[in-house]
Design a protein around this motif. Structure first.
Motif, PDB file in Angstrom:
ATOM      1  N   GLU A   1     -79.697 -15.683 -28.378  1.00 10.45           N
ATOM      2  CA  GLU A   1     -79.895 -14.366 -27.780  1.00 10.45           C
ATOM      3  C   GLU A   1     -78.739 -14.076 -26.830  1.00 10.45           C
ATOM      4  OE1 GLU A   1     -83.684 -15.075 -26.105  1.00 10.45           O
ATOM      5  OE2 GLU A   1     -82.936 -16.457 -24.583  1.00 10.45           O
TER       6      GLU A   1
ATOM      7  N   ASP B   1     -77.529 -10.817 -21.442  1.00 10.22           N
ATOM      8  CA  ASP B   1     -78.107  -9.568 -20.952  1.00 10.22           C
ATOM      9  C   ASP B   1     -77.713  -8.444 -21.901  1.00 10.22           C
ATOM     10  OD1 ASP B   1     -75.410  -8.958 -20.287  1.00 10.22           O
ATOM     11  OD2 ASP B   1     -75.673  -9.871 -18.305  1.00 10.22           O
ATOM     12  N   LYS B   2     -77.959  -7.210 -21.516  1.00 12.35           N
ATOM     13  CA  LYS B   2     -77.705  -6.063 -22.397  1.00 12.35           C
ATOM     14  C   LYS B   2     -76.309  -5.470 -22.208  1.00 12.35           C
ATOM     15  CE  LYS B   2     -82.590  -4.750 -22.728  1.00 12.35           C
ATOM     16  NZ  LYS B   2     -83.586  -3.655 -22.533  1.00 12.35           N
ATOM     17  N   LYS B   3     -75.531  -6.020 -21.288  1.00  9.80           N
ATOM     18  CA  LYS B   3     -74.177  -5.501 -21.076  1.00  9.80           C
ATOM     19  C   LYS B   3     -73.327  -5.738 -22.309  1.00  9.80           C
ATOM     20  CE  LYS B   3     -74.261  -6.196 -16.068  1.00  9.80           C
ATOM     21  NZ  LYS B   3     -73.628  -6.862 -14.901  1.00  9.80           N
ATOM     22  N   ASN B   4     -72.456  -4.799 -22.592  1.00 16.21           N
ATOM     23  CA  ASN B   4     -71.628  -4.894 -23.787  1.00 16.21           C
ATOM     24  C   ASN B   4     -70.181  -4.560 -23.418  1.00 16.21           C
ATOM     25  OD1 ASN B   4     -70.815  -5.209 -26.399  1.00 16.21           O
ATOM     26  ND2 ASN B   4     -71.583  -3.232 -27.117  1.00 16.21           N
TER      27      ASN B   4
ATOM     28  N   SER C   1     -75.277  -6.892 -33.531  1.00 15.42           N
ATOM     29  CA  SER C   1     -75.368  -6.297 -32.191  1.00 15.42           C
ATOM     30  C   SER C   1     -75.062  -7.304 -31.084  1.00 15.42           C
ATOM     31  CB  SER C   1     -76.769  -5.713 -31.972  1.00 15.42           C
ATOM     32  OG  SER C   1     -77.752  -6.745 -31.968  1.00 15.42           O
ATOM     33  N   MET C   2     -75.048  -8.601 -31.412  1.00 16.26           N
ATOM     34  CA  MET C   2     -74.728  -9.604 -30.391  1.00 16.26           C
ATOM     35  C   MET C   2     -73.227  -9.789 -30.220  1.00 16.26           C
ATOM     36  SD  MET C   2     -77.519 -12.646 -30.227  1.00 16.26           S
ATOM     37  CE  MET C   2     -76.915 -13.558 -31.627  1.00 16.26           C
TER      38      MET C   2
ATOM     39  N   LYS D   1     -71.314  -9.986 -26.796  1.00 18.69           N
ATOM     40  CA  LYS D   1     -72.297 -10.226 -25.730  1.00 18.69           C
ATOM     41  C   LYS D   1     -72.066 -11.621 -25.140  1.00 18.69           C
ATOM     42  CE  LYS D   1     -75.377  -6.691 -26.030  1.00 18.69           C
ATOM     43  NZ  LYS D   1     -74.986  -5.954 -27.220  1.00 18.69           N
TER      44      LYS D   1
END
Length: 238
Positions: free
Chosen positions: A196, A199-202, A136-137, A140
């Motif tokens: 990590e 942020d959550k932007k993709n 999922s990273m 990112k």
């Protein structure tokens, strides 16, 4: 006047005094003055050889923690932000990753074409990611922190290890990452094992890309290395 010579003179004066035959011998004013002068010189010379405690306590080293927006325990935060660098397919310009602060002081707008400061992204497809990391990273943006460790005089990144050698302190460990071998050259960076996203932007916006690396036996001796393995790394200080 050199210290060994002064020590010899003082020892000679004291020997002459203590070896005198008269028990009631009194030092002359000139004898006592010479002894006092030598004692003062020895005291001040030895004091100069040792740096003041305040200078020792204020010493330290800085390092960048790639993939995290925090510093290891015991280290002070200088600043945190996001990774930047040259676009992966640009032929010229800088090759190093930058840790860009999250609170920049921006310059004036310019129209010339020499953009070299882009963001950085993880490239972590299912077939190309370090063990334990989430797919999922992928795509990112990458955070970073510049950290200050007090009472240290040296810092080193050791590729191929996850622990420091004896006498060194581990700041953090992780995976060695860089550009893809088909792209233009980029520095190697030790990315925290618990990396990590910024942020959550993709979004697949590219820029300075981070690819996991693996070993290739041949000119690289196996053993002690193993073929097609993740390359570990650790940042150490002392």
């Amino acid at each position: 006047m050199c210290l060994p010579f002064v020590t010899f003179v003082l020892a000679t004066v004291m020997l002459v005094v203590h070896s005198h035959g008269c028990k009631d011998y009194d030092l002359s004013a000139s004898d006592q003055s010479l002894i006092d002068m030598m004692k003062h010189y020895l005291h001040t010379s030895r004091t100069d050889e040792c740096p003041p405690q305040s200078k020792i306590s204020n010493s330290g080293v800085t390092f960048t923690r790639w993939g995290k927006n925090s510093c290891p325990k015991g280290a002070d935060m200088v600043y945190t932000g996001q990774v930047g660098g040259n676009q992966y397919d640009h032929r010229g310009g800088g090759v190093n990753y930058l840790c860009l602060p999250g609170d920049p002081e921006n310059g004036q707008h310019q129209s010339y074409s020499n953009d070299q400061v882009h963001g950085g992204e993880y490239e972590l497809s299912s077939s190309m990611k370090p063990s334990g990391w989430s797919e999922s990273m992928h795509n990112k943006e990458v955070p970073c922190s510049v950290c200050y460790q007090k009472r240290r005089s040296a810092v080193v990144m050791i590729p191929g290890r996850k622990t420091c050698y004896k006498g060194w302190n581990s700041e953090y460990n992780g995976y060695l990452m860089s550009a893809h071998k088909g792209h233009f050259k980029r520095d190697y960076a030790c990315v925290d094992k618990n990396a990590e996203p910024l942020d959550k932007k993709n979004g697949d916006e590219n820029g300075a890309l981070f690819y996991p690396l693996r070993t290739k036996c041949g000119s690289l001796r196996c053993p002690p290395y193993t073929n097609e393995a993740d390359v570990l790394c650790v940042v150490c200080s002392k």
